[in-house]
Design a protein around this motif. Sequence first.
Motif, PDB file in Angstrom:
ATOM      1  N   ASP A 164      35.204  38.579  50.278  1.00  0.00           N
ATOM      2  CA  ASP A 164      33.858  39.134  50.082  1.00  0.00           C
ATOM      3  C   ASP A 164      33.926  40.617  49.718  1.00  0.00           C
ATOM      4  OD1 ASP A 164      32.728  36.712  50.642  1.00  0.00           O
ATOM      5  OD2 ASP A 164      32.249  37.176  52.737  1.00  0.00           O
ATOM      6  N   LEU A 165      34.814  41.344  50.386  1.00  0.00           N
ATOM      7  CA  LEU A 165      34.945  42.775  50.136  1.00  0.00           C
ATOM      8  C   LEU A 165      35.320  43.049  48.677  1.00  0.00           C
ATOM      9  CD1 LEU A 165      35.037  45.622  51.510  1.00  0.00           C
ATOM     10  CD2 LEU A 165      37.484  45.210  51.852  1.00  0.00           C
ATOM     11  N   VAL A 166      36.336  42.354  48.191  1.00  0.00           N
ATOM     12  CA  VAL A 166      36.800  42.564  46.817  1.00  0.00           C
ATOM     13  C   VAL A 166      35.754  42.107  45.812  1.00  0.00           C
ATOM     14  CG1 VAL A 166      38.523  41.839  45.119  1.00  0.00           C
ATOM     15  CG2 VAL A 166      39.235  42.503  47.431  1.00  0.00           C
ATOM     16  N   HIS A 167      35.120  40.963  46.090  1.00  0.00           N
ATOM     17  CA  HIS A 167      34.143  40.405  45.163  1.00  0.00           C
ATOM     18  C   HIS A 167      32.976  41.366  44.937  1.00  0.00           C
ATOM     19  CE1 HIS A 167      31.437  37.617  43.191  1.00  0.00           C
ATOM     20  NE2 HIS A 167      30.525  37.838  44.153  1.00  0.00           N
ATOM     21  N   HIS A 168      32.470  41.974  45.999  1.00  0.00           N
ATOM     22  CA  HIS A 168      31.298  42.819  45.852  1.00  0.00           C
ATOM     23  C   HIS A 168      31.650  44.238  45.412  1.00  0.00           C
ATOM     24  CE1 HIS A 168      29.596  39.594  48.397  1.00  0.00           C
ATOM     25  NE2 HIS A 168      28.481  39.880  47.735  1.00  0.00           N
ATOM     26  N   LEU A 169      32.922  44.626  45.501  1.00  0.00           N
ATOM     27  CA  LEU A 169      33.312  45.957  45.058  1.00  0.00           C
ATOM     28  C   LEU A 169      33.793  45.972  43.611  1.00  0.00           C
ATOM     29  CD1 LEU A 169      33.640  48.900  45.982  1.00  0.00           C
ATOM     30  CD2 LEU A 169      35.984  48.351  46.665  1.00  0.00           C
ATOM     31  N   ASP A 170      34.325  44.867  43.126  1.00  0.00           N
ATOM     32  CA  ASP A 170      34.900  44.810  41.782  1.00  0.00           C
ATOM     33  C   ASP A 170      33.805  44.980  40.726  1.00  0.00           C
ATOM     34  OD1 ASP A 170      36.726  44.597  39.835  1.00  0.00           O
ATOM     35  OD2 ASP A 170      36.991  42.432  39.979  1.00  0.00           O
ATOM     36  N   GLY A 171      34.130  45.670  39.657  1.00  0.00           N
ATOM     37  CA  GLY A 171      33.165  45.826  38.569  1.00  0.00           C
ATOM     38  C   GLY A 171      33.466  47.061  37.749  1.00  0.00           C
TER      39      GLY A 171
END
Length: 367
Positions: free
Chosen positions: A258-265
């Motif tokens: 969840d941490l990586v998914h919402h921070l990536d971009g």
Amino acid sequence: MSRPVPWIPAVLYGAVLLGGVYYAAIGPGLGARTAGYAALLCALIALDGRERHEWRGRRIAPGAVFALRVLLLCAVAAVDESGLSRVLFVLVPFLAFFAYGSAVAVGLGVGCVAALAGAFTLWVPHWQVRAEYISDLLMFALGVVLALATAAVAAREQQARARLEGTLAQVAELSAARERNRLAREIHDSLGHHLTAIGIQLEKAEAFTSLDPQGSAQAVSHARWSANRALDEVRASVRTLGPGSESEPVGLSRALTDLVHHLDGGSRRITLEMSGCERRPLLVLYRAAQEGLTNACRHSGATEIGVNIAYDERGARLRVVDNGTGFDPADEGFGLAGLRERVRLAEGTMAVDSSAGGTVLTIGVPW
């Protein structure tokens, strides 16, 4: 030194008063001497209570009070018909122990015994061959010894209590400092990361508002998730106040995903690799991942960030690698310092390798 056993003089005064009045009632009869005897003993009782409760705040010299007490004792002995008041002189070394110390108290105790022997010599002919007077002198000497021993024990108990109170105060202060440090780490590691994530996502949303409305909306959604996550972690920290009571994330692998998914971009590309079987969640690794990602996103200008977590029989190992500009290890900030403390408390290991080509953060924690 304050007197830790204030009831002893009062008990002796009361016993001698009752005994003297009883002796007068069944013997010579109640009269002026008995009234004076009782009045002097009441004055001693009042002096003792006044010293403990009122005069202490008025800074009355203890030497003056001590001298007044000795004069009253001598006056009581002068009007005493029963001879019972001799026992009160054991209070002289007893009280001197707390006012002036053990050496003065022992000297006064010896002096009291010598004074009694001198009084017998002056007023009792051939007392040295009369068993009752020899017995009185020996019993008085024994009373002085017991009074000094009682004072020494009471003084040691008072000192031990003072040391214990001091130790408890130090423990409370250390516990409070440790709790402050824990909360400071929580604020930095949790809120600091989420605020960074929110800032990144809002920057992305602002940049792509007209070019990519869908991506902009997704960035706003991720920012909202970070805000909600920060609020949840604040509530969890409030619920679990106290050293060693930090709550673990529900599944480290899922929390990291969840941490990586919402921070990536944006221009960054964060990859997550996991291997092995997770036995239990480890909060220290989650905080380490937050710290590594926050530093990479906020400070390093990295475009490639990799998070790797491996589980084995001995524990778990986390690596956060970025291709940013790196930093000088001498400039290590509060976040990494707090992370080192977390790892130390978890009996783990931590290594940071930073150069112009990027930074590698490695954490190992046993199960």
